[in-house]
Structures are given as C-alpha cells and as structure tokens.
Design an enzyme around this catalytic site. Structure first.
Site, mmCIF file in Angstrom:
data_model
loop_
_atom_site.group_PDB
_atom_site.id
_atom_site.type_symbol
_atom_site.label_atom_id
_atom_site.label_comp_id
_atom_site.label_asym_id
_atom_site.label_seq_id
_atom_site.Cartn_x
_atom_site.Cartn_y
_atom_site.Cartn_z
ATOM 1 N N HIS A 131 0.819 -1.224 0.000
ATOM 2 C CA HIS A 131 0.000 0.000 0.000
ATOM 3 C C HIS A 131 0.853 1.274 0.000
ATOM 4 O O HIS A 131 1.571 1.537 0.958
ATOM 5 C CB HIS A 131 -0.900 0.026 1.230
ATOM 6 C CG HIS A 131 -1.663 -1.231 1.438
ATOM 7 N ND1 HIS A 131 -2.714 -1.597 0.638
ATOM 8 C CD2 HIS A 131 -1.519 -2.227 2.338
ATOM 9 C CE1 HIS A 131 -3.188 -2.753 1.051
ATOM 10 N NE2 HIS A 131 -2.488 -3.170 2.081
ATOM 11 N N HIS B 17 -4.031 2.079 8.633
ATOM 12 C CA HIS B 17 -3.525 2.063 9.998
ATOM 13 C C HIS B 17 -2.777 3.350 10.309
ATOM 14 O O HIS B 17 -2.088 3.888 9.454
ATOM 15 C CB HIS B 17 -2.537 0.901 10.180
ATOM 16 C CG HIS B 17 -3.174 -0.436 10.067
ATOM 17 N ND1 HIS B 17 -4.428 -0.712 10.546
ATOM 18 C CD2 HIS B 17 -2.709 -1.599 9.549
ATOM 19 C CE1 HIS B 17 -4.711 -1.977 10.321
ATOM 20 N NE2 HIS B 17 -3.691 -2.535 9.709
ATOM 21 N N GLN C 11 9.860 -5.393 8.717
ATOM 22 C CA GLN C 11 10.214 -5.522 7.292
ATOM 23 C C GLN C 11 11.675 -5.155 7.060
ATOM 24 O O GLN C 11 12.391 -5.845 6.338
ATOM 25 C CB GLN C 11 9.319 -4.603 6.437
ATOM 26 C CG GLN C 11 7.922 -5.134 6.175
ATOM 27 C CD GLN C 11 7.904 -6.231 5.115
ATOM 28 O OE1 GLN C 11 8.949 -6.710 4.671
ATOM 29 N NE2 GLN C 11 6.706 -6.636 4.739
ATOM 30 N N SER D 67 5.227 -2.905 12.202
ATOM 31 C CA SER D 67 5.308 -3.845 11.072
ATOM 32 C C SER D 67 6.510 -3.549 10.213
ATOM 33 O O SER D 67 7.243 -4.451 9.815
ATOM 34 C CB SER D 67 4.097 -3.739 10.155
ATOM 35 O OG SER D 67 2.954 -3.548 10.886
ATOM 36 N N CYS E 98 -6.453 -2.132 13.125
ATOM 37 C CA CYS E 98 -7.845 -2.267 12.673
ATOM 38 C C CYS E 98 -8.812 -1.740 13.721
ATOM 39 O O CYS E 98 -9.895 -1.270 13.389
ATOM 40 C CB CYS E 98 -8.162 -3.726 12.352
ATOM 41 S SG CYS E 98 -7.238 -4.329 10.937
ATOM 42 N N SER F 187 -5.728 1.795 -2.462
ATOM 43 C CA SER F 187 -5.128 2.182 -1.185
ATOM 44 C C SER F 187 -4.063 3.271 -1.289
ATOM 45 O O SER F 187 -3.613 3.799 -0.282
ATOM 46 C CB SER F 187 -4.522 0.945 -0.515
ATOM 47 O OG SER F 187 -3.440 0.472 -1.271
ATOM 48 N N ASP G 68 3.300 -7.689 -0.122
ATOM 49 C CA ASP G 68 2.142 -7.654 0.769
ATOM 50 C C ASP G 68 0.987 -8.298 0.021
ATOM 51 O O ASP G 68 0.406 -7.690 -0.870
ATOM 52 C CB ASP G 68 1.813 -6.199 1.127
ATOM 53 C CG ASP G 68 0.638 -6.090 2.092
ATOM 54 O OD1 ASP G 68 -0.069 -7.094 2.298
ATOM 55 O OD2 ASP G 68 0.431 -4.996 2.640
ATOM 56 N N ASP H 222 -0.487 -4.570 14.396
ATOM 57 C CA ASP H 222 -1.253 -3.802 13.387
ATOM 58 C C ASP H 222 -2.594 -4.445 13.080
ATOM 59 O O ASP H 222 -3.591 -3.758 12.921
ATOM 60 C CB ASP H 222 -0.430 -3.426 12.153
ATOM 61 C CG ASP H 222 -0.284 -4.512 11.119
ATOM 62 O OD1 ASP H 222 -0.739 -5.641 11.370
ATOM 63 O OD2 ASP H 222 0.296 -4.213 10.055
ATOM 64 N N ASN H 223 -2.636 -5.776 13.034
ATOM 65 C CA ASN H 223 -3.930 -6.412 12.779
ATOM 66 C C ASN H 223 -4.927 -6.061 13.886
ATOM 67 O O ASN H 223 -6.093 -5.810 13.634
ATOM 68 C CB ASN H 223 -3.778 -7.922 12.691
ATOM 69 C CG ASN H 223 -3.082 -8.344 11.404
ATOM 70 O OD1 ASN H 223 -2.920 -7.544 10.488
ATOM 71 N ND2 ASN H 223 -2.634 -9.580 11.350
ATOM 72 N N SER I 176 1.758 -0.345 -5.489
ATOM 73 C CA SER I 176 0.842 -0.563 -4.380
ATOM 74 C C SER I 176 0.215 -1.948 -4.513
ATOM 75 O O SER I 176 0.096 -2.469 -5.613
ATOM 76 C CB SER I 176 -0.246 0.497 -4.385
ATOM 77 O OG SER I 176 -1.017 0.399 -3.210
ATOM 78 N N HIS J 221 -7.951 -9.478 3.682
ATOM 79 C CA HIS J 221 -7.103 -8.971 2.601
ATOM 80 C C HIS J 221 -7.797 -8.850 1.257
ATOM 81 O O HIS J 221 -7.645 -7.861 0.563
ATOM 82 C CB HIS J 221 -5.835 -9.793 2.443
ATOM 83 C CG HIS J 221 -4.885 -9.172 1.454
ATOM 84 N ND1 HIS J 221 -4.145 -8.059 1.768
ATOM 85 C CD2 HIS J 221 -4.620 -9.429 0.160
ATOM 86 C CE1 HIS J 221 -3.431 -7.699 0.715
ATOM 87 N NE2 HIS J 221 -3.716 -8.510 -0.279
ATOM 88 N N ASN K 209 4.549 -11.203 8.860
ATOM 89 C CA ASN K 209 3.212 -11.135 9.451
ATOM 90 C C ASN K 209 3.172 -11.749 10.845
ATOM 91 O O ASN K 209 2.489 -11.247 11.722
ATOM 92 C CB ASN K 209 2.221 -11.846 8.544
ATOM 93 C CG ASN K 209 0.820 -11.789 9.091
ATOM 94 O OD1 ASN K 209 0.228 -10.725 9.185
ATOM 95 N ND2 ASN K 209 0.302 -12.937 9.502
ATOM 96 N N GLU L 204 4.361 -9.373 4.116
ATOM 97 C CA GLU L 204 3.751 -8.520 5.128
ATOM 98 C C GLU L 204 2.527 -9.123 5.797
ATOM 99 O O GLU L 204 2.301 -8.946 6.979
ATOM 100 C CB GLU L 204 3.381 -7.192 4.458
ATOM 101 C CG GLU L 204 2.593 -6.214 5.299
ATOM 102 C CD GLU L 204 3.438 -5.430 6.298
ATOM 103 O OE1 GLU L 204 4.668 -5.556 6.255
ATOM 104 O OE2 GLU L 204 2.858 -4.709 7.118
ATOM 105 N N LYS M 15 4.136 -7.560 14.764
ATOM 106 C CA LYS M 15 3.371 -7.234 13.559
ATOM 107 C C LYS M 15 1.912 -7.630 13.772
ATOM 108 O O LYS M 15 1.076 -6.794 14.079
ATOM 109 C CB LYS M 15 3.979 -7.930 12.334
ATOM 110 C CG LYS M 15 3.580 -7.303 11.022
ATOM 111 C CD LYS M 15 2.209 -7.748 10.597
ATOM 112 C CE LYS M 15 1.745 -7.071 9.328
ATOM 113 N NZ LYS M 15 0.385 -7.468 8.994
#
Lengths: 189, 430
Positions: free
Chosen positions: B52, B351, B363, B359, B193, B80, B129, B188-189, B75, B299, B179, B154, B184
């Site tokens: 993204h 996010h 990476q 995250s 979210c 996104s 990703d 972030d999940n 992306s 996703h 992930n 990702e 991560k």
C-alpha cells in the site's frame, strides 16, 4: 364601364387635393390640379414600380446576409451541442480515479464494451495494451474536454487570450498612471 | 519519460509534510536509520516493493534507501494509494507506480514496472504484501528468481500463499514471514484495525453505531480489533467463526457467536475479516435488512460476492467514491464500501503511523537478515528471531514514555532467562 382615369388614380396614389390650402380659397381647384400631360401619371407609376423592385432587391440581399448568419449560428449551435454531448460521454465513462483538471486522460474500451478513463497512455502500455484505445482527452478547468488532436489549437487560443489580457491590463494600468500623475500635477500647481 | 507514474506530482509538497509528521510517529523506523544509516547494510540490494503506497510506506521506503538499498515501488491494492505520498516519493527519484483507483490491468502493469531497475538489472529482493508480486515473478518472470536473495511478506494472505507454494515445491527463494512477528500481527492487525475500521465506516456513511447490531466474520487478530472497536461505540456485536478456539475466545469476551445466516436477520453492519472467500454471497444479500452496510477488512475482496451484487442488482448508484448503494430486485438496498476491498484503506487512511512503524521495522530487519545473512536462510518460510521481535517493540517504548523494568541478575538466574532477553519461549502466544 369604368373611367380609365379612375383606374389610373387607383394605381398611382396622389396626394389629396385641397380646395383652400392654408385657408386661401383657390379660384378653380380643378384647373390648379389638372394634369398637364396624361403621360405624367404613367411616369409616376413606372417610377413607383422601379422603386418597388429596388426595395425588393435590397431587402433580398439584406435577408440573404441574415439567412447566412442564421445558418452559421445553427452550425455553431450544433457544434456546441455535439461537444457538450461528447464531454458528457467522457465524464460518464467509467473511471476509478478522481479526475483533475489540466491532466491528459486516455479512453479505452474493454471487450465488454465498457469505456473507461486511464492515466496510462498507449505508449505506457506498449505492446501489452489490454484494451482498445479510443482517444486521449485533456480535462480543462471549465470541465470541458479537449481531444488531443485539438490541443495545440486550444493552447494557441489560450496563449492569444493571455497576450490580449496582459496587453489590455498594461494599457489600463498605463492610462491609470497617467491620470494619477495628471491629478498630482494639477494638485501641485 | 519520468520513471514513475502517479496521479499528480504536484501533490508532492503536501505529501512531504505528511511524511515529516509520520516520521515522528514511526520511532522504530527512525531508529533503524540512526543505527544503520552509516553502515548501509542494504547497499547493493535492489528491492521491488509491492505494498500500500501510503505515507507510512513512504517512511519505510526512505528508511530502506537510507540503509543503502535501491527501491522501486507499486501498491498492493488498487484503491489504497495516497496520491500525495506517492507524489512525494516519486519526486525524490524513487520510481513509484501507484495511484488511487487503478484498474486491475493497470495494477499488474504497475507491479511489472518495478521489476527491472534503471541500470537494466532486475530486482534481487522482494518486499511483498499479499503475494501478487511473489506470484508474478514465480509464474511470469522465473528468470529473475536466481538473483533474488529473499522476500519478506507482510500479511496473512501472502503468508498462506507462501506456505502453499512451499508445500507444492513452487517456492524458489528464502522467505521471511513478517506477518507472524509478534510485533506485527499482534499489533497492526489488532490495534491498527481497532482504530481504522470504524474510521472507514464513519467517513463513508456517518452511521450511528451505538445500539446497532453488527456482525464481524472471523475472530482472528483483525476480527478481534474490529469487534472491540464496534463494541466500544456501543454496537452489539455478533461474531462468526469456524475455529472452536477463536469462537470460545469471542464468547468469553462476551460476544454472541453465531452463523452468518442467523446474523442476517438482525445485523445492520457486516464486516468480514476472515481471509477466506465467499463469506457473504448471493442469497445472503437478499435477506439483509434495508440499507445494510457491508464491508471487508480481510485482505481480498473475495470475502464478499461483489460480482453477484453487480450482476443481480436492479440498480447501482455511487453515493461518493468508495460508497455504492445497490438496489436489489426486491427493492431492498445494500450499501457496499470500497467495492468489497479493504474498507480501512478505501474509506479511511489505513492504519495509523505508529502501529505501522512496528510492522515496517520488522520488514526492514527482515530485508537486512535476508540480504546480509544469505547462508542462514534456505529456501523456505522463516520467522524473524525473537530477539529482533523484542528489539522492534523496544524501539517504540520511548515515544510513549514507557518505563521498562530491568531484570536483576538474581531474578534472571531464578527464571533462567537472560537479562537482555529473549524473554519468552518460541511457543509463547502473548
């Protein structure tokens, strides 16, 4: 049977006679009004006929000019409507992006027949272009579209307007300066 | 021709301002720059990234280049991209091919543009990703595989794809599953979210959530964040699950766990967060209440049968970009957000920076590991070592004013845990 002289007076309209012009009684109005020659009326009649034709011809040529102008305006109106229709079609073509004035967009047609707008040119795609290229259009700031073929013309027009505007502004500001200076001078003196 | 394709390069200055603000909120990445900016461990790496194209990703890209890498970007979602962020990155000379609102064909074109670098040499690292870039190279450009030292993935969907490729013997490069770093997916999940789902729904519809019945399909990390956010607004949340463990978790958090079929009768908001397909399909849309709001935060857009809606609706009206109102043949309406793609990216700004810093620091570490320790990573799917995971978390504490307690040597001996970590065994679930 009709009096031929009467028909003549019908055809050629003379100014009404007056037996006492300005209150002064004429001795014999018949004598005063008597036509010296019967040809006078004929001449008069033919001159009127000639004038009629002149008027007809002049009006005709004036009307022709107007008719030409109408035809031209009709053509202009047709063109304006056609352009509006084209702009509309382009605006309503599928597009995932928010379109920005000043940008060149490319229209493609999918196999399904759906037309869509893209920022990728056929050159960007190269040989892998997935859909048929329809045309390229620039979105102007008045939300109209200029086909790429006409872009040069439109740019020239804009340049001309620019020049006119700047020279106009210059002359306006020049005259303004002169006036201001003139006033200053008069105040000083 | 400039080596980028963005919606509007003039947005670059705006993008730069956003990036500057994001930098302060991304302490993990900034610490990477301080720590490795001089030694440049990624020198020689030609990284093709497909993730993204947002402000946060811009900070990731500039961290990678600060560490010596050459980077090209696309992306991983057609909606996104933040056009201002893409413009700011393009202006720095990094080739970026991304704009908000690509077609699917343009999306693939964008990815393909990132494979070969300016000097004519192909990529030698992948940062992916979702797995589209990974698949494209394995299927269409296998000739590039021999030079690729590794790939970092990702997200859950991409990781599933990697394990599937591994099982079928199709994976040809070492991969790091970013992930499943604790810092991560557990961050972030969940926390990402938890803030961005409702942001997306609100921006798109302005709907009042309090009192409404909302269904969240899937109670994984994303589902947990989504469910808790909706509940925090006063919505009554229903959960659907296939896994008895997650179902029990949801129930013990006080959520009603039921099936989609049951939820259809009373829910007004539907959120899918499963990573699976066909969660809400044809007949289900027909049974929904009037103007039910349907969106996806998993996703892929295949969680919702958007095609069915398009094929079977009586009318489809766009209320505004990313918000479509379908009229079904019955006269009922369905409001679909972001065309069934990620609602928090399509309808909100994804996010927040801080959680993405977690995250993305993973990476960066994954890219350094794969690039510099080639011999340690064979073809297969790896996790980052726990010590690096802990390092990522540690990099984010100061910004929050967190005071960390130190293990005394006595305590360390008592627990049998080194004073500097790793503090937990591999099996610990946090």
């Amino acid at each position: 049977m009709d009096n031929p002289a009467k028909t003549n007076t019908m055809a050629v309209q003379l100014v009404e006679s007056n037996e006492a012009p300005g209150g002064v009684q004429l001795v014999n109005s018949r004598r005063t009004n008597k036509q010296s020659s019967p040809m006078d009326l004929v001449e008069l009649a033919s001159s009127i006929q000639q004038a009629d034709e002149f008027v007809k011809a002049t009006a005709g040529s004036k009307l022709t000019v107007i008719a030409d102008q109408i035809r031209y305006l009709q053509e202009q109106a047709r063109k304006a409507l056609k352009e509006a229709q084209r702009d509309n079609i382009i605006h309503h073509a599928a597009c995932n992006m928010v379109k920005k004035p000043g940008t060149l967009y490319y229209m493609y047609e999918r196999e399904s027949g759906q037309k869509y707008m893209s920022i990728l040119s056929p050159e960007d795609w190269g040989s892998s272009c997935p859909h048929e290229f329809v045309g390229a259009y620039k979105l102007e700031f008045d939300m109209s579209w200029t086909p790429i073929e006409e872009m040069e013309k439109r740019t020239e027009q804009f340049a001309l307007i620019d020049r006119l505007l700047t020279s106009n502004q210059k002359s306006i500001s020049d005259s303004a300066t002169v006036t201001v200076l003139g006033e200053e001078k008069s105040e000083k003196s | 021709m400039p080596s980028y394709k963005v919606a509007d390069i003039e947005l670059a200055d705006w993008g730069r301002k956003c990036i500057e603000i994001a930098e302060n909120e991304m302490p993990g990445l900034m610490q990477m720059r301080t720590k490795y900016g001089k030694s440049k461990p990624l020198a020689g790496a030609r990284i093709a990234g497909c993730l993204h194209m947002t402000t946060q990703t811009a900070v990731l890209i500039e961290t990678l280049t600060a560490l010596g890498a050459e980077v090209q970007w696309s992306s991983c979602n057609i909606f996104s991209t933040q056009d201002f962020a893409a413009a700011a990155i393009a202006k720095t000379g990094v080739p970026v091919y991304a704009w908000k609102g690509e077609t699917d064909e343009e999306y693939m074109w964008c990815i393909e543009q990132t494979l070969v670098f300016a000097d004519g040499k192909p990529l030698n690292m992948i940062l992916d990703d979702g797995g589209d870039l990974t698949n494209l190279i394995h299927e269409r450009f296998p000739e590039y595989l021999k030079d690729i030292r590794g790939l970092s993935e990702e997200t859950t969907t991409g990781v599933h794809n990697l394990y599937r490729m591994m099982k079928n013997g199709k994976l040809k490069v070492p991969a790091i599953n970013v992930n499943d770093s604790v810092t991560k997916s557990k961050f972030d999940n969940l926390y990402g979210c938890r803030e961005s789902l409702v942001d997306g729904i609100k921006r798109a519809t302005d709907v009042m959530l309090a009192g409404k019945v909302a269904m969240v399909a899937g109670y994984g990390d994303v589902g947990k964040g989504s469910a808790h956010a909706l509940r925090a607004f006063g919505a009554r949340v229903l959960i659907t699950e296939i896994d008895p463990i997650n179902a029990l978790q949801a129930a013990m958090e006080g959520f009603e766990v039921t099936t989609v079929e049951e939820a259809l009768k009373k829910a007004r908001i539907f959120v899918t967060a499963t990573g699976c397909k066909d969660i809400i399909h044809g007949e289900m849309f027909e049974q929904m209440l009037e103007d039910a709001i349907v969106c996806n935060i998993g996703h892929f857009d295949c969680e919702l049968d958007v095609k069915w809606l398009n094929d079977n609706c009586a009318k489809k009206e766009q209320i505004k970009p990313q918000v479509d109102r379908y009229t079904l043949k019955s006269g009922r309406h369905i409001i679909l957000l972001a065309e069934g793609r990620l609602v928090n990216l399509g309808c909100a700004h994804g996010h927040p920076s801080f959680v993405m810093s977690n995250s993305f620091t993973n990476q960066v570490l994954a890219q350094i590991e794969l690039w510099t320790k080639q011999s340690d990573y064979k073809v297969g799917v790896h996790l980052l070592p726990k010590s690096l995971d802990e390092q990522v978390a540690a990099a984010h504490l100061e910004h929050l004013g967190v005071k960390l307690t130190k293990l005394s040597s006595d305590q360390s001996e008592y627990l049998g845990i080194p004073q500097e970590g790793p503090f937990k065994p591999e099996i610990y679930r946090y």
